[in-house]
Write an enzyme that holds these catalytic residues in place. Structure first.
Site, PDB file in Angstrom:
ATOM      1  N   ALA A  38      53.674  54.821  35.451  1.00 59.94           N
ATOM      2  CA  ALA A  38      53.182  55.416  36.711  1.00 59.94           C
ATOM      3  C   ALA A  38      51.655  55.540  36.731  1.00 59.94           C
ATOM      4  O   ALA A  38      51.103  56.111  37.672  1.00 59.94           O
ATOM      5  CB  ALA A  38      53.832  56.778  36.925  1.00 59.94           C
TER       6      ALA A  38
ATOM      7  N   ALA B  64      49.524  53.106  37.018  1.00 56.01           N
ATOM      8  CA  ALA B  64      48.879  52.032  37.806  1.00 56.01           C
ATOM      9  C   ALA B  64      49.915  51.388  38.719  1.00 56.01           C
ATOM     10  O   ALA B  64      51.115  51.658  38.598  1.00 56.01           O
ATOM     11  CB  ALA B  64      48.293  50.973  36.866  1.00 56.01           C
TER      12      ALA B  64
ATOM     13  N   VAL C 110      56.755  52.816  25.929  1.00 53.16           N
ATOM     14  CA  VAL C 110      58.192  52.480  26.036  1.00 53.16           C
ATOM     15  C   VAL C 110      58.670  51.597  24.882  1.00 53.16           C
ATOM     16  O   VAL C 110      59.862  51.497  24.631  1.00 53.16           O
ATOM     17  CB  VAL C 110      58.559  51.801  27.382  1.00 53.16           C
TER      18      VAL C 110
ATOM     19  N   ASN D 287      60.032  50.610  35.568  1.00 47.95           N
ATOM     20  CA  ASN D 287      58.955  49.803  36.147  1.00 47.95           C
ATOM     21  C   ASN D 287      57.962  49.303  35.096  1.00 47.95           C
ATOM     22  O   ASN D 287      57.390  48.227  35.247  1.00 47.95           O
ATOM     23  CB  ASN D 287      58.238  50.670  37.202  1.00 47.95           C
TER      24      ASN D 287
ATOM     25  N   SER E 110      61.492  40.648  38.858  1.00 50.59           N
ATOM     26  CA  SER E 110      60.437  39.801  39.452  1.00 50.59           C
ATOM     27  C   SER E 110      61.107  38.549  39.998  1.00 50.59           C
ATOM     28  O   SER E 110      62.222  38.201  39.585  1.00 50.59           O
ATOM     29  CB  SER E 110      59.453  39.404  38.349  1.00 50.59           C
TER      30      SER E 110
ATOM     31  N   TYR F 100      57.492  35.401  29.754  1.00 47.73           N
ATOM     32  CA  TYR F 100      57.514  36.420  30.814  1.00 47.73           C
ATOM     33  C   TYR F 100      58.756  36.199  31.692  1.00 47.73           C
ATOM     34  O   TYR F 100      59.503  37.145  31.977  1.00 47.73           O
ATOM     35  CB  TYR F 100      56.239  36.380  31.659  1.00 47.73           C
TER      36      TYR F 100
ATOM     37  N   PRO G 248      59.997  41.479  42.997  1.00 49.29           N
ATOM     38  CA  PRO G 248      58.835  41.173  43.835  1.00 49.29           C
ATOM     39  C   PRO G 248      58.191  39.837  43.463  1.00 49.29           C
ATOM     40  O   PRO G 248      58.268  39.393  42.315  1.00 49.29           O
ATOM     41  CB  PRO G 248      57.849  42.318  43.532  1.00 49.29           C
TER      42      PRO G 248
ATOM     43  N   THR H 145      47.935  44.087  41.926  1.00 47.88           N
ATOM     44  CA  THR H 145      47.825  45.346  41.159  1.00 47.88           C
ATOM     45  C   THR H 145      46.946  45.019  39.953  1.00 47.88           C
ATOM     46  O   THR H 145      46.163  44.084  40.002  1.00 47.88           O
ATOM     47  CB  THR H 145      49.225  45.792  40.686  1.00 47.88           C
TER      48      THR H 145
END
Ligand code: NDP
Ligand code: 8X3
Length: 261
Positions: free
Chosen positions: A18, A20, A69, A95, A148, A161, A191, A196
């Site tokens: 949280a 960014a 995490v 997230n 994603s 990734y 998304p 960001t």
């Protein structure tokens, strides 16, 4: 922090990452809706600033948790040691995540691979393993995993990734089955390009390279994703959005986009 009776009626959301981007925008979005918030991240000063910003919303309580995490025991300690009233977590947004590097598989940096797999896959699992039993105990909850479009398709140089986000995609489907009997909703959000700090992290601080990614795209914003998360979370109890794929209008999957400059 002890909550009083009316505060106990309020809902609580836990958002990883949280400090960014999507996570921060989601925290602000849910604060606007009057949720109590558990916000996490590694950057302590950013968490402190976010806490102050969130506390400006009326009747909102905030519990910042400063952990990585990837560190299983830090995750377990942070969640297991929450005060009882904060353990009533209604929504978990998994997230926290990142891409690091962009290379062909034969030239990949193995430390980058470890960071992505440890954060995006193992970190998500550690947090879920700590929070899902708390939801199951209450026979209620909603887990929202941020995957994603890289979890739907693969692209050149995206190898690890993309694989880590494919893992998130399949874990979302698996969780939905496993947690069905516990009345826990599972939503997978995928998304496309969103501006960001994501590309800044991917390109290890190279601002020019990061900016180039979004040139002429009219990329998604963190607030667009926060609004989508709010939409999924605000539907009636019997409705579960399983999947949401969101791209800018100028992007159609990982291989097609139109840049207007
Ligand atoms: P940002 O880089 O802006 O934010 C990432 C957040 O994740 C930060 O708050 C960061 O906090 C946190 N984070 C990273 N590693 C760890 C860790 N080891 N432990 C705890 N927290 C961590 O990126 P986005 O907001 O764009 O990304 C959020 C998620 O969305 C990621 O999972 C990403 O893969 C995904 N995504 C992003 C897209 C984009 O185009 N932007 C598109 C599709 C998916 P801190 O550094 O303080 O720990
Ligand atoms: C981030 C979107 O297309 O850069 O997950 O991989 S992409």
């Amino acid at each position: 922090m002890i909550l009083n009776h009316s505060e106990l009626m309020k809902k609580t959301i836990l958002i990883t990452g949280a400090t960014a981007g999507f996570g921060r925008a989601t925290a602000l979005r849910f604060a606007r809706e009057g949720f109590n918030l558990i916000v996490t991240g590694r950057r302590k000063e950013r968490l402190d600033d976010l806490e102050k910003e969130l506390l400006a919303y009326k009747d909102v309580k905030v519990m910042p948790l400063n952990f990585d995490v990837r560190k299983r025991y830090e995750v377990e300690d942070a969640i297991n040691n929450l005060p009882e009233e904060w353990k009533k977590i209604d929504i978990l947004v998994n997230n926290a995540g990142l891409a690091v590097g962009l290379n062909h598989i034969d030239k990949g940096n193995i430390d980058d691979w470890d960071r992505m797999i440890d954060t995006n896959v193992k970190g998500l699992l550690y947090v879920t393993r700590a929070v899902a039993p708390l939801m199951a105990e209450r026979n209620s909850g909603h887990i929202i995993n941020i995957s994603s479009i890289a979890g739907k398709e693969v692209y050149e140089n995206g190898n690890v990734y993309c694989a880590s986000k494919h893992a998130v995609d399949s874990l979302s489907r698996a969780m939905r089955i496993d947690l069905l009997r516990d009345n826990i909703k599972v939503t997978n959000i995928s998304p496309g390009m969103a501006e960001t700090e994501f590309s800044l992290v991917r390109f290890k601080g190279d601002k020019a390279k990061a900016r180039e990614v979004y040139q002429g795209i009219d990329a998604l914003t963190a607030e667009d994703i926060a609004d989508s998360i709010w939409y999924c979370a605000s539907l009636p109890g019997h409705v579960c959005i399983n999947e949401l794929v969101i791209t800018p209008v100028r992007q159609a999957g990982v291989h097609y986009n139109i840049r207007i400059t």
